[in-house]
Design a protein around this motif. Structure first.
Motif, PDB file in Angstrom:
ATOM      1  N   LYS A  76       0.756  -1.084  -0.120  1.00 54.26           N
ATOM      2  CA  LYS A  76      -0.210   0.040   0.068  1.00 54.26           C
ATOM      3  C   LYS A  76       0.855   1.066  -0.101  1.00 54.26           C
ATOM      4  N   LEU A  77       1.612   1.628  -1.042  1.00 49.25           N
ATOM      5  CA  LEU A  77       2.687   2.487  -1.100  1.00 49.25           C
ATOM      6  C   LEU A  77       1.798   4.013  -1.149  1.00 49.25           C
ATOM      7  N   GLU A  78       0.665   3.848  -1.707  1.00 54.53           N
ATOM      8  CA  GLU A  78      -0.178   5.294  -1.741  1.00 54.53           C
ATOM      9  C   GLU A  78      -0.386   5.716  -0.254  1.00 54.53           C
ATOM     10  N   LYS A  79      -0.515   4.717   0.721  1.00 50.67           N
ATOM     11  CA  LYS A  79      -1.035   5.158   2.005  1.00 50.67           C
ATOM     12  C   LYS A  79       0.191   5.828   2.596  1.00 50.67           C
ATOM     13  N   ILE A  80       1.475   5.453   2.214  1.00 52.03           N
ATOM     14  CA  ILE A  80       2.697   5.878   2.707  1.00 52.03           C
ATOM     15  C   ILE A  80       2.810   7.332   2.456  1.00 52.03           C
ATOM     16  N   PHE A  81       2.677   7.396   0.996  1.00 49.20           N
ATOM     17  CA  PHE A  81       2.634   8.672   0.438  1.00 49.20           C
ATOM     18  C   PHE A  81       1.525   9.659   1.219  1.00 49.20           C
ATOM     19  N   ALA A  82       0.402   9.199   1.401  1.00 42.82           N
ATOM     20  CA  ALA A  82      -0.614  10.018   1.898  1.00 42.82           C
ATOM     21  C   ALA A  82      -0.185  10.266   3.332  1.00 42.82           C
ATOM     22  N   ASP A  83       0.490   9.480   4.132  1.00 42.28           N
ATOM     23  CA  ASP A  83       0.636   9.662   5.480  1.00 42.28           C
ATOM     24  C   ASP A  83       1.802  10.888   5.478  1.00 42.28           C
ATOM     25  N   TYR A  84       2.836  10.497   4.767  1.00 38.71           N
ATOM     26  CA  TYR A  84       3.761  11.654   4.787  1.00 38.71           C
ATOM     27  C   TYR A  84       3.487  13.006   4.338  1.00 38.71           C
ATOM     28  N   PHE A  85       2.681  12.868   3.325  1.00 36.39           N
ATOM     29  CA  PHE A  85       2.002  14.322   2.937  1.00 36.39           C
ATOM     30  C   PHE A  85       1.427  15.081   3.847  1.00 36.39           C
ATOM     31  N   LEU A  86       0.400  14.362   4.497  1.00 36.56           N
ATOM     32  CA  LEU A  86      -0.430  15.070   5.620  1.00 36.56           C
ATOM     33  C   LEU A  86       0.266  15.265   6.816  1.00 36.56           C
ATOM     34  N   LYS A  87       1.317  14.529   7.203  1.00 34.96           N
ATOM     35  CA  LYS A  87       2.164  14.957   8.281  1.00 34.96           C
ATOM     36  C   LYS A  87       3.039  16.206   7.876  1.00 34.96           C
ATOM     37  N   LEU A  88       3.533  16.180   6.785  1.00 39.60           N
ATOM     38  CA  LEU A  88       4.251  17.283   6.408  1.00 39.60           C
ATOM     39  C   LEU A  88       3.557  18.733   6.094  1.00 39.60           C
ATOM     40  N   TYR A  89       1.868  18.279   5.736  1.00 35.37           N
ATOM     41  CA  TYR A  89       0.968  19.574   5.562  1.00 35.37           C
ATOM     42  C   TYR A  89       0.901  19.969   6.948  1.00 35.37           C
ATOM     43  N   ASP A  90       0.240  19.256   7.770  1.00 33.20           N
ATOM     44  CA  ASP A  90       0.130  19.764   9.085  1.00 33.20           C
ATOM     45  C   ASP A  90       1.246  20.316   9.922  1.00 33.20           C
ATOM     46  N   LYS A  91       2.618  19.804   9.522  1.00 35.37           N
ATOM     47  CA  LYS A  91       3.671  20.711  10.356  1.00 35.37           C
ATOM     48  C   LYS A  91       3.967  21.685   9.756  1.00 35.37           C
ATOM     49  N   THR A  92       3.625  22.290   8.524  1.00 36.07           N
ATOM     50  CA  THR A  92       4.131  23.419   7.893  1.00 36.07           C
ATOM     51  C   THR A  92       2.997  24.401   7.746  1.00 36.07           C
ATOM     52  N   LYS A  93       1.858  24.035   7.643  1.00 40.15           N
ATOM     53  CA  LYS A  93       0.800  24.764   7.020  1.00 40.15           C
ATOM     54  C   LYS A  93       0.597  26.233   8.045  1.00 40.15           C
ATOM     55  N   LEU A  94       0.767  26.177   9.111  1.00 46.66           N
ATOM     56  CA  LEU A  94       0.773  27.366   9.828  1.00 46.66           C
ATOM     57  C   LEU A  94       1.995  28.241  10.066  1.00 46.66           C
ATOM     58  N   GLU A  95       2.884  27.638   9.158  1.00 39.73           N
ATOM     59  CA  GLU A  95       4.490  28.517   9.321  1.00 39.73           C
ATOM     60  C   GLU A  95       4.418  29.581   8.249  1.00 39.73           C
TER      61      GLU A  95
END
Length: 388
Positions: free
Chosen positions: A351-370
């Motif tokens: 399920k590679l797409e799940k890994i990409f999605a997890d990475y993107f969402l974590k990256l997004y959550d970490k940077t969206k308020l920066e």
């Protein structure tokens, strides 16, 4: 032993339109059963013993139950006697009880009756050869509507039915779309009220002799909410005579845009901006339509195959909704979903797409308020200090 049921059409309006054969048939029996007494012919033939089903309408909340009770009663009567059953208009046109009788009883005869349609066409000045849709107002749904053809809606009995029809039509037609309320159409004459769609239920003069004429949509901008019009628009863009950018795109060249549009939708969701969400959902749909149009141009598939595959999958994987299985909790849902996937012959894979999605969402959550710009975000990503 079952006898015969003769369904007799009373025509569209007066006794002047009643065929002699029908008149004689009505006079030949002791009792004539009538779906309703609210018809001019019945008012004129007072010497006939009419037995109506008007009281049945008051017993039920929907028309199909009314019609079912009428039909069941007629069939019961026909076990011991020949039944004459009178209906407005032509028994074979816009008459649900006739169709139910034909389905349920082996010996049904249809006799006479002039349909209201000829008078309706004259009242609104249209040629039926140009195409039209005929619908029952008591059983109307958005999925039956075709805005590309003129539409006649029957059974506009009263204000309540008219209100339901209006609400359904406003799902597909502009509120200001002009419609025509046609009553008492006969012998080339009719009572016609022209009004905007949103006003159609404001007119109290409605009866069982009232129909609604809905002209087809002519203005192109009023078709912008129509899926087929969207399909035509995108097909035009990717055609050889279309847009210089769109027509050279490929499935491969478009890959990145579905990611970009998904990101913008996530932003709109976080901002709770409904208008922005509508726009970005449209942009994601655009990617689907572009891929489908390219597939169509290349002769491999079109958007209908995409929709068919999706619909089939959703129904197949939700037997607890569309069939007889039960799902009481998430575990049941997961079991059903996995069971249906196995039946489809799906091969288990990483399920590679799940890994990409997890990475993107974590990256997004970490940077969206920066408040990072493009360069700042690139610098952050290149540090590589984000783990999942």
């Amino acid at each position: 032993m079952a006898q015969q049921i003769v369904v007799v059409g009373l025509g569209n309006y007066s006794i002047d339109e009643l065929p002699m054969g029908v008149y004689r048939k009505l006079q030949s029996v002791d009792t004539v059963y009538a779906r309703t007494l609210e018809h001019p012919v019945i008012n004129e033939l007072k010497d006939i013993n009419w037995k109506s089903f008007d009281s049945v309408y008051e017993k039920h909340d929907d028309f199909i139950n009314v019609y079912t009770e009428i039909v069941d009663t007629l069939i019961e009567k026909a076990e011991t006697e020949d039944v004459i059953y009178a209906v407005p208009g032509d028994p074979s046109v816009a008459e649900t009880t006739t169709q139910l009788l034909l389905e349920k009883f082996p010996n049904v005869k249809i006799l006479g009756g002039k349909s209201f349609l000829d008078d309706m066409f004259r009242a609104v000045n249209i040629d039926p050869n140009d195409g039209f849709t005929l619908l029952d107002g008591t059983n109307l749904s958005e999925t039956t509507l075709n805005v590309r053809t003129n539409t006649i809606i029957t059974q506009v009995y009263d204000q309540l039915v008219a209100s339901d029809i209006k609400v359904t039509l406003m799902e597909r037609y502009p509120d200001e779309h002009e419609v025509m309320i046609v009553s008492n159409a006969r012998l080339g004459e009719a009572d016609v009220i022209t009004c905007p769609l949103y006003e159609m239920d404001h007119h109290a003069e409605l009866s069982n002799l009232t129909s609604l004429f809905v002209p087809k949509i002519l203005e192109e901008h009023q078709m912008y909410n129509d899926f087929q019009y969207l399909e035509h628009t995108i097909d035009t863009l990717v055609s050889e005579d279309g847009c210089p950018w769109d027509k050279v795109q490929t499935h491969d060249s478009l890959k990145r845009y579905i990611i970009e549009e998904a990101f913008e939708l996530i932003e709109a969701i976080d901002e709770e901006d409904i208008d922005h969400m509508v726009e970005e959902l449209g942009d994601i749909l655009l990617q689907v339509m572009l891929h489908a149009s390219i597939g169509k141009k290349e002769g491999f598939f079109d958007v209908r195959e995409v929709v068919q595959e999706l619909t089939s999958k959703m129904i197949r994987r939700h037997p607890h909704v569309f069939s007889d299985q039960e799902a009481n909790d998430i575990e049941d849902l997961n079991r059903i979903w996995q069971s249906e996937k196995i039946k489809e012959g799906k091969v288990e894979r990483e399920k590679l797409e799940k890994i990409f999605a997890d990475y993107f969402l974590k990256l997004y959550d970490k940077t969206k308020l920066e408040g990072l710009g493009e360069d700042g975000l690139k610098e952050f990503i290149n540090k590589g200090d984000l783990t999942i």
